[in-house]
Design an enzyme around this catalytic site. Structure first.
Site, short mmCIF file in Angstrom:
data_model
loop_
_atom_site.label_atom_id
_atom_site.label_comp_id
_atom_site.label_asym_id
_atom_site.label_seq_id
_atom_site.Cartn_x
_atom_site.Cartn_y
_atom_site.Cartn_z
N ASP A 54 93.47 52.33 12.88
CA ASP A 54 94.43 52.08 11.69
C ASP A 54 95.17 53.44 11.48
O ASP A 54 94.74 54.25 11.53
CB ASP A 54 93.58 51.63 10.47
CG ASP A 54 94.48 51.48 9.48
OD1 ASP A 54 95.57 51.05 9.59
OD2 ASP A 54 93.87 51.37 8.52
N ASN A 56 97.89 53.09 8.97
CA ASN A 56 98.60 53.07 7.64
C ASN A 56 97.63 52.82 6.51
O ASN A 56 97.84 52.55 5.23
CB ASN A 56 99.58 51.95 7.70
CG ASN A 56 99.12 50.53 7.76
OD1 ASN A 56 97.74 50.66 8.07
ND2 ASN A 56 100.14 49.71 7.73
N ASP A 58 95.39 50.43 5.74
CA ASP A 58 94.90 49.05 5.30
C ASP A 58 93.73 48.45 5.72
O ASP A 58 93.33 47.50 5.43
CB ASP A 58 96.26 48.10 5.35
CG ASP A 58 96.43 47.70 6.93
OD1 ASP A 58 95.74 48.53 7.82
OD2 ASP A 58 97.27 46.82 7.42
N ASP A 62 96.54 48.88 14.16
CA ASP A 62 97.54 48.67 14.22
C ASP A 62 98.24 49.38 15.73
O ASP A 62 97.63 50.18 16.13
CB ASP A 62 98.43 49.02 13.29
CG ASP A 62 98.32 50.34 12.83
OD1 ASP A 62 98.24 51.11 13.38
OD2 ASP A 62 98.18 50.44 11.32
N ASP A 131 98.33 39.37 25.78
CA ASP A 131 97.45 38.28 25.75
C ASP A 131 98.60 37.24 25.51
O ASP A 131 99.54 36.95 24.89
CB ASP A 131 96.52 38.12 24.55
CG ASP A 131 95.16 37.46 24.82
OD1 ASP A 131 95.01 36.30 25.49
OD2 ASP A 131 94.34 38.36 24.74
N ASP A 238 94.79 33.18 28.01
CA ASP A 238 93.57 32.62 27.19
C ASP A 238 93.28 31.41 27.56
O ASP A 238 94.13 30.56 27.95
CB ASP A 238 94.21 32.82 25.76
CG ASP A 238 93.18 32.55 24.69
OD1 ASP A 238 92.10 33.09 24.75
OD2 ASP A 238 93.16 31.30 24.33
N GLU A 301 109.49 49.24 40.58
CA GLU A 301 109.77 50.04 39.25
C GLU A 301 108.68 49.87 38.44
O GLU A 301 108.33 48.95 38.28
CB GLU A 301 111.17 49.71 38.64
CG GLU A 301 112.40 49.94 39.61
CD GLU A 301 113.77 49.37 39.26
OE1 GLU A 301 113.82 48.79 37.96
OE2 GLU A 301 114.65 49.03 39.64
N HIS A 374 85.64 40.90 23.56
CA HIS A 374 85.67 40.43 22.23
C HIS A 374 84.73 39.14 21.77
O HIS A 374 84.90 38.73 20.71
CB HIS A 374 86.99 40.73 21.43
CG HIS A 374 87.84 39.51 22.25
ND1 HIS A 374 88.48 39.70 23.52
CD2 HIS A 374 88.09 38.46 21.74
CE1 HIS A 374 89.12 38.41 23.72
NE2 HIS A 374 88.85 37.51 22.44
N ASP A 375 84.55 38.57 22.83
CA ASP A 375 83.77 36.95 22.66
C ASP A 375 82.20 37.07 22.92
O ASP A 375 81.88 35.97 22.66
CB ASP A 375 84.54 36.13 23.52
CG ASP A 375 85.94 35.76 23.25
OD1 ASP A 375 86.13 35.88 21.95
OD2 ASP A 375 86.58 35.35 24.05
C1 NOJ Z 1 89.54 32.85 24.23
C2 NOJ Z 1 89.54 34.18 23.44
O1 NOJ Z 1 89.10 35.35 24.22
C3 NOJ Z 1 88.82 33.87 21.98
O2 NOJ Z 1 88.57 35.01 21.25
C4 NOJ Z 1 89.52 32.58 21.26
O3 NOJ Z 1 88.94 32.50 20.16
C5 NOJ Z 1 89.76 31.36 22.09
N1 NOJ Z 1 90.01 31.74 23.54
C6 NOJ Z 1 90.68 30.75 21.71
O4 NOJ Z 1 91.93 31.14 21.77
#
Ligand code: NOJ
Length: 591
Positions: A54, A56, A58, A62, A131, A238, A301, A374-375
């Site tokens: 972060d 700033n 908050d 960012d 993404d 995604d 390039e 992240h999932d």
């Molecule tokens: C996969 C993404 O990695 C996940 O974080 C998201 O919730 C779902 N697709 C829906 O977009």
């Protein structure tokens, strides 16, 4: 710090510095040829922007924060960063619900901040990958606002609308079929105004686009051009396997146990096999169309060839192989191989089989290995045994970075960040965790702020962090790790340098060795005319000794030069006697 440690740290820094200079020299020589192939032996780093840095105060990370931290990534040696979505969004799914594809959410900054990030990254030879969410938009996107406004609106057909079963003028009836959302419950949401259901594979606020409508294709080609024109190096697509649904709207199969009883999932729903809404073949031609757009950008390039990465959770290697397309009609250069990295237990035989699959069953294509994102709970939760987590994470980093192909890892893996789940449902931010609590606590646990140092907010923010900083930051943090020559962070740096500077490591084939060994995974990297490199990873808590000579390897007992070894490891006198400590790793070049 202990003196011997500090001398060792200086020596390591010097060696890494010299190797980095050599690597830069090499890439400077052959820059324009390398640009088109930069992704073939690349290291890609996933940033979850809310949680990285972060700038700033908050409490939310960012773009300027990422720019401030680029030197960490340069020292690590990464070639590209993939940013999870930073577009304007109501943040119902933290950016995966996009309301405008051609702007930046003010939470993260401005387009000018983005351009500065791309330019600063370029100075460090780092590319930026966006993404791209094509399966669905936010329900607050103007396309959906139009679409839901009336049945004859020109955007009606941009989304998936359907009558309910048994609907009357007074009764909404039942959803059109049994399809479920990946985030729990029916995938159909009733819209009272226009009296139809819309389909959402994910959250209610993420209506699926209708990819049978050609206007949707054209809209995304424009979006892709918009970002490529700004200098991005490619996209991570995604949920790409879920673009299409069964045209006959057939029910998904109910999964049953051996007594014929349906299984229940974490949301309390009947578990389904989602073959009617996942991995339909029509997605291939969409990706081919998108590649035609990206391939118009000059590969010689900077940032070089524009790369398509796929979020491709697929059932087997044959399905993964299809995602590459053909030389005439290419699709993804790098569909993620989720079969290796999400085995989720240290089972040597499975690792051997899956690594061998991706080496031998995708033709001339390049594997993209990945263990974390992240999932999913972080590596400690899926592979750790609590006692040896750091050694296990070292072992996983080795499989990721010493195998052939491109390696993708998640921010914080390099310092061994741990999964830190919320303790109370009222603290949960992720919609998945709110619906699934307590059986599925959601994904907050793997999205906590990056641990830069041991200060109160880990150097992440001066404000209140959007998710709490885990108490582990007292010991698990980037500053402490960079001072410790034996840290996981320095292991990552050394592995990456080896991958970049040693030609056998860079492109040598993977050949599995000692294939009957149930405790140790060993393989050889091999190219014509060069001395092979052997790698052994002990998957057990007991010391092991391996013999890598003979058998299928064709290697003879004899000397081997250590390139890297676990801190507690030793230099073997011969290839037929390599000793490994608990979860230990050995990498050596045959002499
Ligand atoms: C996969 C993404 O990695 C996940 O974080 C998201 O919730 C779902 N697709 C829906 O977009």
């Amino acid at each position: 710090m202990h003196w011997t440690k500090s001398i060792a740290a200086c020596a390591l820094a010097l060696i890494l510095g010299l190797m980095a200079t050599a690597a830069r020299g090499q890439s400077a020589q052959s820059n324009s040829e390398n640009l088109k192939d930069w992704w073939k032996n690349a290291v890609i780093y996933e940033i979850y922007p809310r949680s990285f840095q972060d700038s700033n105060g908050d409490g939310v990370g960012d773009l300027n924060g990422i720019t401030q931290r680029l030197d960490h990534l340069k020292e690590l040696g990464v070639d590209a960063i993939w940013l999870s979505p930073i577009y304007p969004s109501p943040q119902a799914d933290f950016g995966y619900d996009i309301s405008d594809y051609e702007a930046i959410d003010p939470l993260y900054g401005t387009l000018a901040d983005f351009d500065r990030l791309v330019a600063e990254a370029k100075k460090r030879n780092i590319r930026v990958i966006m993404d791209m969410v094509m399966n669905h938009t936010s329900d607050e996107h103007k396309w959906f606002q139009e679409s839901r406004s009336s049945r004859d609106n020109p955007y009606r057909d941009w989304y998936v609308w359907k009558d309910g079963k048994g609907e009357t003028s007074t009764d909404k009836g039942e959803p059109p079929n049994n399809w479920q959302s990946d985030f729990g419950h029916s995938a159909w949401e009733w819209d009272a105004k226009t009296r139809q259901y819309y389909y959402h594979k994910f959250y209610i606020k993420q209506p699926d686009l209708n990819w049978n409508n050609h206007k949707v294709h054209e809209a995304f080609k424009d979006i892709i051009r918009f970002w490529l024109d700004r200098g991005v190096a490619g996209f991570r697509f995604d949920a790409i396997t879920t673009l299409f649904e069964d045209p006959q709207w057939r029910d998904d199969e109910v999964l049953k146990d051996k007594n014929g009883q349906p299984f229940k999932n974490a949301y309390g729903d009947i578990a389904l096999n989602d073959t009617m809404t996942n991995n339909l073949p029509e997605v291939h031609s969409v990706m081919q169309e998108m590649r035609v757009v990206a391939d118009q950008y000059k590969p010689n390039e900077f940032p070089g060839a524009r790369v398509f990465i796929g979020e491709t959770y697929l059932p087997n290697i044959a399905e993964l192989a299809k995602q590459y397309g053909t030389p005439e009609h290419p699709e993804f250069q790098l569909p993620m191989d989720t079969q290796v990295g999400f085995i989720n237990k240290l089972d040597v035989a499975q690792f051997r089989e899956k690594l061998n699959d991706v080496e031998t069953r995708i033709g001339d294509n390049v594997p993209l290995l990945v263990f974390d994102n992240h999932d999913n709970p972080r590596l400690d939760a899926r592979y750790g045994d609590t006692l040896h987590n750091q050694e296990i994470e070292r072992a996983i980093a080795t499989i990721l970075l010493a195998s052939r192909g491109t390696s993708l890892f998640y921010y914080g893996d390099e310092i061994g960040m741990k999964t830190t789940q919320p303790e109370r449902v009222e603290d949960v931010k992720d919609p998945v965790g709110r619906t699934g609590w307590p059986r599925d606590k959601g994904r907050d646990g793997e999205r906590t702020p990056m641990q830069w140092d041991d200060s109160i907010n880990a150097g992440f923010t001066t404000g209140t962090p959007w998710l709490p900083v885990p108490p582990t930051n007292a010991t698990v943090n980037a500053r402490a790790a960079s001072d410790d020559p034996y840290s996981l962070l320095n292991w990552y740096k050394e592995l990456i340098q080896l991958k970049k500077t040693n030609p056998v490591m860079a492109h040598g084939a993977n050949v599995m060795l000692d294939p009957g060994n149930p405790k140790v995974l060993s393989w050889m990297r091999q190219t014509a005319g060069a001395a092979p490199i052997v790698v052994s990873v002990n998957f057990s808590a007991e010391p092991q000794t391996v013999n890598l000579s003979g058998g299928n390897s064709g290697l003879k007992a004899g000397s081997v030069k250590t390139l890297m070894k676990s801190p507690a490891g030793s230099d073997p006198s011969s290839l037929d006697h390599i000793e490994l400590p608990a979860f230990g790793v050995y990498i050596g070049q045959v002499q």
